[in-house]
Design an enzyme around this catalytic site. Structure first.
Site, PDB file in Angstrom:
ATOM      1  N   ARG A 142       0.866  -1.255   0.101  1.00  0.00           N
ATOM      2  CA  ARG A 142      -0.041  -0.080  -0.038  1.00  0.00           C
ATOM      3  C   ARG A 142       0.743   1.371   0.089  1.00  0.00           C
ATOM      4  O   ARG A 142       1.106   2.013  -1.001  1.00  0.00           O
ATOM      5  CB  ARG A 142      -0.922   0.047   1.269  1.00  0.00           C
ATOM      6  CG  ARG A 142      -1.910   0.807   1.198  1.00  0.00           C
ATOM      7  CD  ARG A 142      -1.847   2.400   1.505  1.00  0.00           C
ATOM      8  NE  ARG A 142      -1.180   2.527   2.675  1.00  0.00           N
ATOM      9  CZ  ARG A 142      -0.991   3.617   3.332  1.00  0.00           C
ATOM     10  NH1 ARG A 142      -0.825   4.854   2.562  1.00  0.00           N
ATOM     11  NH2 ARG A 142      -0.429   3.741   4.334  1.00  0.00           N
ATOM     12  N   ASP A 143       1.402   1.593   1.423  1.00  0.00           N
ATOM     13  CA  ASP A 143       2.303   2.655   1.141  1.00  0.00           C
ATOM     14  C   ASP A 143       3.351   2.776   0.316  1.00  0.00           C
ATOM     15  O   ASP A 143       3.757   3.555  -0.221  1.00  0.00           O
ATOM     16  CB  ASP A 143       2.576   3.110   2.935  1.00  0.00           C
ATOM     17  CG  ASP A 143       2.899   4.614   3.032  1.00  0.00           C
ATOM     18  OD1 ASP A 143       3.300   5.312   2.048  1.00  0.00           O
ATOM     19  OD2 ASP A 143       3.232   4.813   4.112  1.00  0.00           O
TER      20      ASP A 143
ATOM     21  N   HIS B 292       5.265   4.941  12.366  1.00  0.00           N
ATOM     22  CA  HIS B 292       5.251   5.020  10.968  1.00  0.00           C
ATOM     23  C   HIS B 292       6.322   6.029  10.565  1.00  0.00           C
ATOM     24  O   HIS B 292       6.093   7.275  10.747  1.00  0.00           O
ATOM     25  CB  HIS B 292       3.876   5.042  10.487  1.00  0.00           C
ATOM     26  CG  HIS B 292       3.816   4.897   8.975  1.00  0.00           C
ATOM     27  ND1 HIS B 292       3.294   4.026   8.105  1.00  0.00           N
ATOM     28  CD2 HIS B 292       3.989   5.974   7.951  1.00  0.00           C
ATOM     29  CE1 HIS B 292       3.223   4.413   6.804  1.00  0.00           C
ATOM     30  NE2 HIS B 292       3.730   5.541   6.764  1.00  0.00           N
TER      31      HIS B 292
ATOM     32  N   HIS C  12       8.865   7.839   7.497  1.00  0.00           N
ATOM     33  CA  HIS C  12       9.590   7.941   6.234  1.00  0.00           C
ATOM     34  C   HIS C  12      10.875   8.455   6.487  1.00  0.00           C
ATOM     35  O   HIS C  12      11.575   9.398   7.377  1.00  0.00           O
ATOM     36  CB  HIS C  12       8.723   8.759   5.485  1.00  0.00           C
ATOM     37  CG  HIS C  12       7.501   8.218   5.031  1.00  0.00           C
ATOM     38  ND1 HIS C  12       7.272   7.734   3.736  1.00  0.00           N
ATOM     39  CD2 HIS C  12       6.288   7.695   5.688  1.00  0.00           C
ATOM     40  CE1 HIS C  12       6.163   6.979   3.757  1.00  0.00           C
ATOM     41  NE2 HIS C  12       5.419   7.294   4.998  1.00  0.00           N
TER      42      HIS C  12
ATOM     43  N   CYS D  35       3.642   9.559  -0.325  1.00  0.00           N
ATOM     44  CA  CYS D  35       2.400  10.040  -0.003  1.00  0.00           C
ATOM     45  C   CYS D  35       1.826  11.038  -1.610  1.00  0.00           C
ATOM     46  O   CYS D  35       2.660  11.904  -1.779  1.00  0.00           O
ATOM     47  CB  CYS D  35       2.147  10.698   1.386  1.00  0.00           C
ATOM     48  SG  CYS D  35       0.451  11.389   1.010  1.00  0.00           S
TER      49      CYS D  35
ATOM     50  N   ASN E 104       9.226   4.937   2.979  1.00  0.00           N
ATOM     51  CA  ASN E 104       9.153   4.306   4.156  1.00  0.00           C
ATOM     52  C   ASN E 104      10.597   3.953   4.728  1.00  0.00           C
ATOM     53  O   ASN E 104      11.377   3.660   3.875  1.00  0.00           O
ATOM     54  CB  ASN E 104       8.382   2.992   4.450  1.00  0.00           C
ATOM     55  CG  ASN E 104       6.776   3.628   4.211  1.00  0.00           C
ATOM     56  OD1 ASN E 104       6.418   3.592   3.114  1.00  0.00           O
ATOM     57  ND2 ASN E 104       6.262   3.977   5.126  1.00  0.00           N
TER      58      ASN E 104
HETATM   59 ZN    ZN Z   1       3.573   6.647   5.163  1.00  0.00          ZN
END
Ligand code: ZN
Length: 305
Positions: free
Chosen positions: A14-15, A207, A209, A240, A249
């Site tokens: 996903r990310d 989370h 980055h 994003c 990430n």
């Molecule tokens: Zn993220």
């Protein structure tokens, strides 16, 4: 405390992919998920259920879910922004956990999901309730918790107040996300410590980055401050679409290398992660940002599997 096990949440499907211009096929997304599971991942964000015009890479969320392996020991997470997304995710019958997103500033909340920061708390509360009603789990991430791409500094007080409001919805977990990679270990230590105390016994996930190279230091600071669950993406892919300049990430294999060498158990297999990185680099047609998979094996007996 360093002997405690850390839970890794894999976010590459996903990310990791959502901001990639090259469309990755459903089959390759499923292959990535299978490789992550083979390396020991037991919790994984498989898709987001958002408007496909806004995030074309996630347009096949339902197809990805239809192809997920039947695994009773794995938690599949679907990211959703609103009730419509939650309905879609639940309708697949394959999403175990809904991940909601609340944003710490109004400007980013508007860009990311077309609502105010307070509106995003209401939306997340509704999503968490929908998950519970459906017999699933609901968790929430506070995005831009350490800084906003539009408004700059974000006050700890704002994030703490959000965490308190979100905790009232009884999510299984609240995450603090450094969406644009501006956090530093001191900030992480302070904010994770404060939020953790405030929402206990609800656990804190983090989370990060690695936009400015502070990702691994922030992971370590978060663990020292009591976080026990870490998001990461194989190869360090990520970004994003609504946050200018957001980079990848923290790389799963880099985090696992650091933690396992430090005696912290992640239950993940480094050689499996390295081979997943090399496979994914071929799919993406470029070297990925993660560093451990590019370095010589250390110690020597660790060979690529
Ligand atoms: Zn993220």
């Amino acid at each position: 405390m360093y002997t405690n096990a850390i839970e890794m949440v894999e976010v590459s499907p996903r990310d990791g992919l959502q901001n990639e211009k090259v469309m990755v096929s459903t089959a390759d997304k499923l292959a990535l998920i299978r490789r992550a599971l083979a390396a020991g991942v037991r919790r994984i964000e498989v898709a987001s259920f958002v408007n496909p015009r806004a995030v074309p890479q996630m347009a096949d969320a339902e197809a990805v879910c239809a192809g997920l392996p039947q695994r009773g020991d794995v938690t599949f997470i679907g990211l959703v922004m609103n009730a419509r997304g939650a309905d879609r995710a639940l309708a697949t019958g394959r999403i175990d956990q809904l991940g909601a997103v609340s944003v710490a500033t109004d400007t980013f909340a508007m860009a990311n999901q077309g609502q105010t920061s307070d509106g995003s708390i209401e939306a997340a509360t509704r999503i968490i309730n929908m998950a519970r009603t459906a017999g699933r789990l609901g968790q929430v991430t506070i995005a831009a918790a350490f800084g906003c791409p539009f408004e700059g500094e974000v006050a700890d007080d704002r994030v703490a107040a959000m965490a308190e409001a979100l905790a009232a919805a009884a999510p299984v977990e609240i995450a603090l996300a450094d969406t644009i990679g501006v956090a530093n270990p001191h900030h992480v230590s302070r904010l994770v410590g404060r939020v953790r105390e405030m929402i206990a016994p609800i656990p804190v996930r983090v989370h990060f980055h690695n936009t400015r190279g502070t990702g691994l230091a922030n992971v370590w600071a978060a663990i020292e401050a009591g976080a026990r669950t870490i998001d990461a993406s194989i190869g360090g892919l990520g970004g994003c679409p609504f946050a200018p300049g957001a980079a990848g990430n923290v790389a799963t294999e880099d985090v696992v290398y650091m933690l396992e060498r430090a005696g912290v158990d992640t239950r993940l297999d480094l050689s499996g992660l390295f081979s997943a990185n090399h496979w994914l680099a071929e799919v993406m047609g470029r070297q990925l940002p993660g560093m451990a998979a590019r370095a010589p094996a250390f110690p020597k007996q660790l060979q690529e599997g």
